[in-house]
Design a protein around this motif. Structure first.
Motif, PDB file in Angstrom:
ATOM      1  N   GLN A  30     -17.880  36.733  -7.056  1.00  0.00           N
ATOM      2  CA  GLN A  30     -18.746  37.534  -6.205  1.00  0.00           C
ATOM      3  C   GLN A  30     -18.837  38.939  -6.772  1.00  0.00           C
ATOM      4  N   TYR A  31     -20.065  39.403  -6.943  1.00  0.00           N
ATOM      5  CA  TYR A  31     -20.325  40.778  -7.352  1.00  0.00           C
ATOM      6  C   TYR A  31     -21.397  41.304  -6.424  1.00  0.00           C
ATOM      7  N   SER A  32     -21.058  42.324  -5.637  1.00  0.00           N
ATOM      8  CA  SER A  32     -21.973  42.866  -4.643  1.00  0.00           C
ATOM      9  C   SER A  32     -22.401  41.729  -3.713  1.00  0.00           C
ATOM     10  N   THR A  33     -23.702  41.423  -3.659  1.00  0.00           N
ATOM     11  CA  THR A  33     -24.177  40.352  -2.777  1.00  0.00           C
ATOM     12  C   THR A  33     -24.449  39.056  -3.532  1.00  0.00           C
ATOM     13  N   LYS A  34     -24.175  39.037  -4.837  1.00  0.00           N
ATOM     14  CA  LYS A  34     -24.473  37.862  -5.662  1.00  0.00           C
ATOM     15  C   LYS A  34     -23.220  37.019  -5.866  1.00  0.00           C
ATOM     16  N   THR A  35     -23.418  35.696  -5.943  1.00  0.00           N
ATOM     17  CA  THR A  35     -22.319  34.750  -6.143  1.00  0.00           C
ATOM     18  C   THR A  35     -22.679  33.796  -7.271  1.00  0.00           C
ATOM     19  N   TRP A  36     -21.680  33.474  -8.113  1.00  0.00           N
ATOM     20  CA  TRP A  36     -21.858  32.513  -9.202  1.00  0.00           C
ATOM     21  C   TRP A  36     -20.756  31.466  -9.146  1.00  0.00           C
ATOM     22  N   GLU A  37     -21.101  30.245  -9.555  1.00  0.00           N
ATOM     23  CA  GLU A  37     -20.082  29.225  -9.781  1.00  0.00           C
ATOM     24  C   GLU A  37     -19.536  29.427 -11.186  1.00  0.00           C
ATOM     25  N   ALA A  38     -18.241  29.128 -11.354  1.00  0.00           N
ATOM     26  CA  ALA A  38     -17.613  29.363 -12.647  1.00  0.00           C
ATOM     27  C   ALA A  38     -16.451  28.400 -12.848  1.00  0.00           C
ATOM     28  N   GLU A  55     -26.869  32.017 -15.679  1.00  0.00           N
ATOM     29  CA  GLU A  55     -27.195  33.298 -16.301  1.00  0.00           C
ATOM     30  C   GLU A  55     -26.663  34.424 -15.416  1.00  0.00           C
ATOM     31  N   HIS A  56     -26.308  35.551 -16.052  1.00  0.00           N
ATOM     32  CA  HIS A  56     -25.787  36.690 -15.305  1.00  0.00           C
ATOM     33  C   HIS A  56     -26.097  37.970 -16.068  1.00  0.00           C
ATOM     34  N   LEU A  57     -25.978  39.091 -15.366  1.00  0.00           N
ATOM     35  CA  LEU A  57     -26.132  40.402 -15.989  1.00  0.00           C
ATOM     36  C   LEU A  57     -24.868  41.232 -15.810  1.00  0.00           C
ATOM     37  N   LEU A  58     -23.733  40.566 -15.633  1.00  0.00           N
ATOM     38  CA  LEU A  58     -22.470  41.258 -15.432  1.00  0.00           C
ATOM     39  C   LEU A  58     -22.076  42.013 -16.700  1.00  0.00           C
ATOM     40  N   GLN A  59     -21.377  43.140 -16.497  1.00  0.00           N
ATOM     41  CA  GLN A  59     -20.981  43.990 -17.615  1.00  0.00           C
ATOM     42  C   GLN A  59     -19.530  44.407 -17.485  1.00  0.00           C
ATOM     43  N   LYS A  60     -18.965  44.829 -18.593  1.00  0.00           N
ATOM     44  CA  LYS A  60     -17.606  45.365 -18.608  1.00  0.00           C
ATOM     45  C   LYS A  60     -17.508  46.475 -17.562  1.00  0.00           C
ATOM     46  N   GLY A  61     -16.432  46.425 -16.761  1.00  0.00           N
ATOM     47  CA  GLY A  61     -16.219  47.437 -15.738  1.00  0.00           C
ATOM     48  C   GLY A  61     -16.676  47.040 -14.343  1.00  0.00           C
ATOM     49  N   ASP A  62     -17.523  45.999 -14.248  1.00  0.00           N
ATOM     50  CA  ASP A  62     -17.990  45.555 -12.931  1.00  0.00           C
ATOM     51  C   ASP A  62     -16.819  45.042 -12.095  1.00  0.00           C
ATOM     52  N   ALA A  63     -16.809  45.406 -10.823  1.00  0.00           N
ATOM     53  CA  ALA A  63     -15.776  44.939  -9.893  1.00  0.00           C
ATOM     54  C   ALA A  63     -16.169  43.570  -9.352  1.00  0.00           C
ATOM     55  N   VAL A  92     -17.114  40.911 -21.850  1.00  0.00           N
ATOM     56  CA  VAL A  92     -18.137  39.893 -21.634  1.00  0.00           C
ATOM     57  C   VAL A  92     -18.557  39.386 -22.999  1.00  0.00           C
ATOM     58  N   ARG A  93     -18.439  38.070 -23.202  1.00  0.00           N
ATOM     59  CA  ARG A  93     -18.907  37.433 -24.438  1.00  0.00           C
ATOM     60  C   ARG A  93     -19.793  36.276 -24.027  1.00  0.00           C
ATOM     61  N   GLU A  94     -21.086  36.556 -23.934  1.00  0.00           N
ATOM     62  CA  GLU A  94     -22.089  35.586 -23.468  1.00  0.00           C
ATOM     63  C   GLU A  94     -21.725  35.109 -22.071  1.00  0.00           C
ATOM     64  N   HIS A  95     -21.329  33.857 -21.917  1.00  0.00           N
ATOM     65  CA  HIS A  95     -21.048  33.345 -20.571  1.00  0.00           C
ATOM     66  C   HIS A  95     -19.561  33.376 -20.214  1.00  0.00           C
ATOM     67  N   VAL A  96     -18.712  33.935 -21.093  1.00  0.00           N
ATOM     68  CA  VAL A  96     -17.271  33.996 -20.835  1.00  0.00           C
ATOM     69  C   VAL A  96     -16.864  35.445 -20.525  1.00  0.00           C
ATOM     70  N   LEU A  97     -16.150  35.605 -19.409  1.00  0.00           N
ATOM     71  CA  LEU A  97     -15.706  36.920 -18.970  1.00  0.00           C
ATOM     72  C   LEU A  97     -14.189  37.031 -19.061  1.00  0.00           C
ATOM     73  N   GLY A  98     -13.710  38.188 -19.439  1.00  0.00           N
ATOM     74  CA  GLY A  98     -12.301  38.523 -19.299  1.00  0.00           C
ATOM     75  C   GLY A  98     -12.171  39.310 -18.008  1.00  0.00           C
ATOM     76  N   PHE A  99     -11.232  38.921 -17.162  1.00  0.00           N
ATOM     77  CA  PHE A  99     -11.115  39.474 -15.817  1.00  0.00           C
ATOM     78  C   PHE A  99      -9.686  39.959 -15.599  1.00  0.00           C
ATOM     79  N   ASP A 100      -9.520  41.248 -15.344  1.00  0.00           N
ATOM     80  CA  ASP A 100      -8.212  41.831 -15.028  1.00  0.00           C
ATOM     81  C   ASP A 100      -8.142  41.937 -13.517  1.00  0.00           C
ATOM     82  N   PHE A 101      -7.106  41.374 -12.895  1.00  0.00           N
ATOM     83  CA  PHE A 101      -7.127  41.236 -11.441  1.00  0.00           C
ATOM     84  C   PHE A 101      -5.798  41.553 -10.777  1.00  0.00           C
ATOM     85  N   GLN A 102      -5.889  41.600  -9.443  1.00  0.00           N
ATOM     86  CA  GLN A 102      -4.737  41.639  -8.554  1.00  0.00           C
ATOM     87  C   GLN A 102      -4.997  40.629  -7.447  1.00  0.00           C
TER      88      GLN A 102
END
Length: 122
Positions: A30-38, A55-63, A92-102
């Motif tokens: 979930q990013y803002s009001t958008k949701t993706w399956e992954a 498809e997505h427009l997510l970028q490095k730094g997005d929460a 972000v590398r095409e459709h693969v994201l690195g995610f740092d989380f808690q």
């Protein structure tokens, strides 16, 4: 699931605080009001590699908020079947994201540790 650490990105290995373990699980991003399956590809105590199925427009730094479905994982100590996480995209590398989380809650933190121990002992 494999208990072998994922060393597919050696350049980032020195940046990691914790080893990553292969995990194949469905997730919802979930990013803002958008949701993706992954699909979750691998997981550690503080990060994950996640492949988006659309498809997505997510970028490095997005929460992001990420909900990992654990209904197909047989965990002994927890009845909770969804791991809820929040954090930021670190690459972000095409459709693969690195995610740092808690983890969202203490129960999610406990579930994360139980999941990692389960994977490691497989």
């Amino acid at each position: 699931m494999s208990s072998e650490p994922d060393n597919s990105e050696p350049l980032n290995a020195e940046k990691r605080r914790y080893p990553r373990f292969t995990l194949r699980a469905y997730a919802e991003l979930q990013y803002s009001t958008k949701t993706w399956e992954a699909h979750v590809l691998d997981l550690s105590e503080s990060g994950a590699r996640i492949a988006l199925l659309e498809e997505h427009l997510l970028q490095k730094g997005d929460a992001l908020r990420v909900h990992i479905d654990l209904s197909n994982v047989n965990l002994v100590a927890s009845d909770k079947k969804r791991l809820d996480l929040h954090g930021r995209i670190v690459h972000v590398r095409e459709h693969v994201l690195g995610f740092d989380f808690q983890p969202d809650t203490p129960a999610d933190k406990t579930l994360l540790y139980e999941l990692l121990m389960h994977i490691e002992n497989q």
